[in-house]
Scaffold this motif. Structure first.
Motif, mmCIF file in Angstrom:
data_model
loop_
_atom_site.group_PDB
_atom_site.id
_atom_site.type_symbol
_atom_site.label_atom_id
_atom_site.label_comp_id
_atom_site.label_asym_id
_atom_site.label_seq_id
_atom_site.Cartn_x
_atom_site.Cartn_y
_atom_site.Cartn_z
ATOM 1 N N HIS A 155 1.023 -1.061 0.102
ATOM 2 C CA HIS A 155 0.008 0.508 -0.376
ATOM 3 C C HIS A 155 0.869 1.021 -0.148
ATOM 4 C CE1 HIS A 155 -3.371 -2.717 0.768
ATOM 5 N NE2 HIS A 155 -2.476 -3.087 2.183
ATOM 6 N N ASP A 156 1.078 1.979 -1.127
ATOM 7 C CA ASP A 156 2.505 3.308 -1.106
ATOM 8 C C ASP A 156 1.131 3.463 -0.875
ATOM 9 O OD1 ASP A 156 4.497 2.373 -2.129
ATOM 10 O OD2 ASP A 156 3.345 2.114 -3.959
ATOM 11 N N VAL A 157 2.164 5.210 0.204
ATOM 12 C CA VAL A 157 1.876 6.326 -0.010
ATOM 13 C C VAL A 157 2.194 7.643 -0.495
ATOM 14 C CG1 VAL A 157 1.160 8.035 2.425
ATOM 15 C CG2 VAL A 157 1.480 5.307 2.545
ATOM 16 N N ASP A 158 0.907 8.287 -0.646
ATOM 17 C CA ASP A 158 1.253 9.400 -1.747
ATOM 18 C C ASP A 158 1.833 10.396 -0.986
ATOM 19 O OD1 ASP A 158 2.098 11.818 -3.839
ATOM 20 O OD2 ASP A 158 0.648 10.947 -4.786
ATOM 21 N N LEU A 159 3.092 10.435 -0.829
ATOM 22 C CA LEU A 159 3.835 12.149 0.218
ATOM 23 C C LEU A 159 3.359 13.405 0.077
ATOM 24 C CD1 LEU A 159 6.396 10.487 1.342
ATOM 25 C CD2 LEU A 159 5.289 10.286 2.945
ATOM 26 N N VAL A 160 2.707 13.558 -1.382
ATOM 27 C CA VAL A 160 2.275 15.312 -1.123
ATOM 28 C C VAL A 160 1.139 14.936 -0.927
ATOM 29 C CG1 VAL A 160 2.066 16.568 -3.448
ATOM 30 C CG2 VAL A 160 4.016 15.137 -3.393
ATOM 31 N N PRO A 161 -0.251 14.548 -1.289
ATOM 32 C CA PRO A 161 -1.424 14.197 -0.757
ATOM 33 C C PRO A 161 -1.371 14.980 1.095
ATOM 34 C CG PRO A 161 -1.493 13.062 -1.999
ATOM 35 C CD PRO A 161 0.149 13.650 -2.354
ATOM 36 N N ALA A 162 -0.077 14.090 1.453
ATOM 37 C CA ALA A 162 0.503 14.012 3.140
ATOM 38 C C ALA A 162 0.250 14.656 3.386
ATOM 39 C CB ALA A 162 0.907 12.726 3.389
ATOM 40 N N VAL A 163 1.219 16.134 2.529
ATOM 41 C CA VAL A 163 1.891 17.174 2.760
ATOM 42 C C VAL A 163 0.659 18.197 3.133
ATOM 43 C CG1 VAL A 163 2.946 18.808 2.385
ATOM 44 C CG2 VAL A 163 4.372 16.850 2.114
ATOM 45 N N LEU A 164 -0.230 18.138 2.091
ATOM 46 C CA LEU A 164 -1.116 19.082 2.219
ATOM 47 C C LEU A 164 -2.584 18.667 3.270
ATOM 48 C CD1 LEU A 164 -3.538 20.804 1.009
ATOM 49 C CD2 LEU A 164 -4.686 18.811 -0.317
ATOM 50 N N VAL A 165 -2.277 17.041 3.738
ATOM 51 C CA VAL A 165 -3.509 17.081 4.887
ATOM 52 C C VAL A 165 -2.120 17.208 5.823
ATOM 53 C CG1 VAL A 165 -3.830 15.174 6.620
ATOM 54 C CG2 VAL A 165 -4.100 14.584 3.789
ATOM 55 N N GLY A 166 -0.978 18.078 6.256
ATOM 56 C CA GLY A 166 -0.609 17.893 6.828
ATOM 57 C C GLY A 166 -0.470 19.323 7.471
ATOM 58 N N ALA A 167 -0.516 19.774 6.257
ATOM 59 C CA ALA A 167 -1.165 21.237 6.755
ATOM 60 C C ALA A 167 -2.689 21.941 6.480
ATOM 61 C CB ALA A 167 -0.292 21.977 5.587
ATOM 62 N N VAL A 168 -3.501 21.051 6.550
ATOM 63 C CA VAL A 168 -4.843 21.715 7.252
ATOM 64 C C VAL A 168 -4.584 20.715 8.756
ATOM 65 C CG1 VAL A 168 -7.162 20.720 6.737
ATOM 66 C CG2 VAL A 168 -5.816 20.971 4.488
ATOM 67 N N LEU A 169 -4.559 19.515 9.114
ATOM 68 C CA LEU A 169 -4.440 19.702 10.188
ATOM 69 C C LEU A 169 -3.860 20.666 11.329
ATOM 70 C CD1 LEU A 169 -3.616 15.905 10.402
ATOM 71 C CD2 LEU A 169 -6.417 17.407 10.635
ATOM 72 N N CYS A 170 -2.626 21.079 10.521
ATOM 73 C CA CYS A 170 -1.500 22.164 11.231
ATOM 74 C C CYS A 170 -2.324 23.514 11.044
ATOM 75 C CB CYS A 170 -0.174 22.706 10.558
ATOM 76 S SG CYS A 170 0.848 23.426 11.840
ATOM 77 N N ALA A 171 -2.470 24.117 10.518
ATOM 78 C CA ALA A 171 -3.952 25.012 10.497
ATOM 79 C C ALA A 171 -4.760 25.225 11.334
ATOM 80 C CB ALA A 171 -4.311 25.274 8.971
ATOM 81 N N LEU A 172 -5.572 24.124 11.636
ATOM 82 C CA LEU A 172 -6.602 24.028 12.717
ATOM 83 C C LEU A 172 -6.389 23.975 14.024
ATOM 84 C CD1 LEU A 172 -8.640 21.081 10.550
ATOM 85 C CD2 LEU A 172 -9.512 23.430 10.777
ATOM 86 N N ALA A 173 -5.681 23.054 14.123
ATOM 87 C CA ALA A 173 -4.515 22.921 15.429
ATOM 88 C C ALA A 173 -4.011 23.841 15.625
ATOM 89 C CB ALA A 173 -3.270 21.934 15.443
ATOM 90 N N THR A 174 -3.607 25.514 14.941
ATOM 91 C CA THR A 174 -2.849 26.418 15.886
ATOM 92 C C THR A 174 -3.616 27.331 16.156
ATOM 93 O OG1 THR A 174 -2.088 26.555 13.162
ATOM 94 C CG2 THR A 174 -0.420 25.738 15.151
ATOM 95 N N LEU A 175 -5.041 27.516 15.095
ATOM 96 C CA LEU A 175 -5.925 28.568 14.570
ATOM 97 C C LEU A 175 -6.770 28.972 16.095
ATOM 98 C CD1 LEU A 175 -7.520 30.476 13.684
ATOM 99 C CD2 LEU A 175 -9.227 28.941 12.894
ATOM 100 N N PRO A 176 -6.556 28.609 16.809
ATOM 101 C CA PRO A 176 -7.022 28.837 18.674
ATOM 102 C C PRO A 176 -5.805 29.442 19.400
ATOM 103 C CG PRO A 176 -7.961 26.790 18.320
ATOM 104 C CD PRO A 176 -6.924 27.246 17.481
ATOM 105 N N LEU A 177 -4.615 28.582 19.180
ATOM 106 C CA LEU A 177 -3.352 29.422 19.826
ATOM 107 C C LEU A 177 -3.243 30.373 19.092
ATOM 108 C CD1 LEU A 177 -2.242 26.015 20.375
ATOM 109 C CD2 LEU A 177 -3.397 26.964 22.051
ATOM 110 N N ALA A 178 -3.445 30.640 17.585
ATOM 111 C CA ALA A 178 -3.137 32.131 17.000
ATOM 112 C C ALA A 178 -3.652 33.476 17.165
ATOM 113 C CB ALA A 178 -3.042 31.629 15.625
ATOM 114 N N VAL A 179 -4.957 33.729 17.365
ATOM 115 C CA VAL A 179 -5.607 34.296 18.131
ATOM 116 C C VAL A 179 -5.692 34.706 19.052
ATOM 117 C CG1 VAL A 179 -7.324 33.923 16.512
ATOM 118 C CG2 VAL A 179 -7.846 33.166 18.422
ATOM 119 N N PRO A 180 -5.739 36.178 19.515
ATOM 120 C CA PRO A 180 -6.454 37.547 18.489
ATOM 121 C C PRO A 180 -4.549 37.533 17.131
ATOM 122 C CG PRO A 180 -5.785 38.450 20.423
ATOM 123 C CD PRO A 180 -6.120 36.960 20.301
#
Length: 290
Positions: free
Chosen positions: A177-202
């Motif tokens: 089962h090969d993992v395409d790393l580029v879509p995984a990078v997209l998933v990581g970027a979305v997760l990172c943005a969601l996780a850090t948003l509450p800590l980034a405001v205001p």
């Protein structure tokens, strides 16, 4: 354009140049700090990849994400940890400390793969792990009284997460089962943005900051990640590891020339041990394979 070996080498050098601008750009931010920096970089990376990936791979890239299975999502979580730890570490310690600490990633990967999936390690790799560990220990020892240890410890999360990431990918590949790393990078970027948003405001970022962080998202991360995956299809793993070390040299140099951040003696000594061990290990590996 057909990617030959020579073109792949020069393209990988260009990738390391793009990767290495993170430190110097971070030093020119006006008001954005810590988790806000991390959020905006991840946000702009995700936005860039949402445009780049459909162009490069077609609409099926989103099908790959939906059907990627646990391995792709574990890889995405690892990318999220790497994105977050890298930017937070840059706000806590010097660029040189972060980059040298990150450079032990290939050795961590070899060690984790040995423990969890039974990959055998050559004697040269064991020696390299010991020497690189001594270099990192030297850096840590010198920073205990310098107030920068926390940043270096946060930076250590990057090679640890990278080691887990590559081990999961290798194990998945071994199971067919090969993992395409580029879509995984997209998933990581979305997760990172969601996780850090509450800590980034205001938010406190100025338009100047947002422009620089957009450059980080697009030029420093999204584009080089796509290109690096393409280069990895042509170059051997030791070649990629050796060329990737140029990020350390370029990054320290750019921070020195562009932000006046000269590396300390403990980083130069520890970094020499780490980089020397990595270079020797990969060169010997290439010689054995040839």
């Amino acid at each position: 354009m057909r990617l030959t070996h020579t073109r792949a080498v020069f393209l990988m050098i260009a990738v390391t140049l793009m990767w290495s601008i993170a430190g110097v750009i971070t030093r020119h931010l006006e008001h954005a700090r810590s988790f806000e920096v991390t959020f905006w970089r991840a946000f702009f990376t995700a936005l860039s990849l949402l445009v780049i990936l459909p162009v490069a791979q077609g609409r099926e890239v989103f099908t790959k994400i939906r059907r990627g299975g646990p391995a792709l999502w574990i890889s995405g979580v690892c990318w999220c940890v790497m994105f977050t730890a890298f930017m937070v570490a840059l706000t806590l310690t010097s660029v040189a400390n972060v980059l040298v600490t990150m450079s032990v990633g290939p050795l961590f990967t070899a060690l984790v793969a040995r423990i969890f999936i039974g990959h055998k390690l050559a004697l040269r790799t064991w020696v390299a792990i010991f020497v690189a560990g001594a270099g990192i220990a030297w850096m840590y020892g010198a920073q205990v009284s310098g107030g920068q240890l926390a940043g270096t410890l946060v930076a250590l999360c990057v090679p640890v997460a990278a080691a887990v990431n590559w081990t999961v990918v290798q194990r998945s590949h071994a199971q067919g089962h090969d993992v395409d790393l580029v879509p995984a990078v997209l998933v990581g970027a979305v997760l990172c943005a969601l996780a850090t948003l509450p800590l980034a405001v205001p938010f406190s970022a100025t338009p100047h900051d947002l422009g620089l962080l957009a450059i980080l998202g697009l030029v420093q991360l999204a584009i080089p990640c796509v290109l690096a995956v393409r280069c990895a299809r042509i170059l051997k793993a030791p070649e990629v590891s050796l060329l990737a070390l140029l990020e350390v040299i370029f990054g320290i140099l750019f921070a020195w020339l562009g932000a006046g951040e000269a590396p300390g003696s403990e980083v130069l000594i520890g970094g020499t041990l780490v980089i020397g061990a990595l270079v020797a290990n990969e060169l010997l590996g290439l010689k054995e394979r040839s």
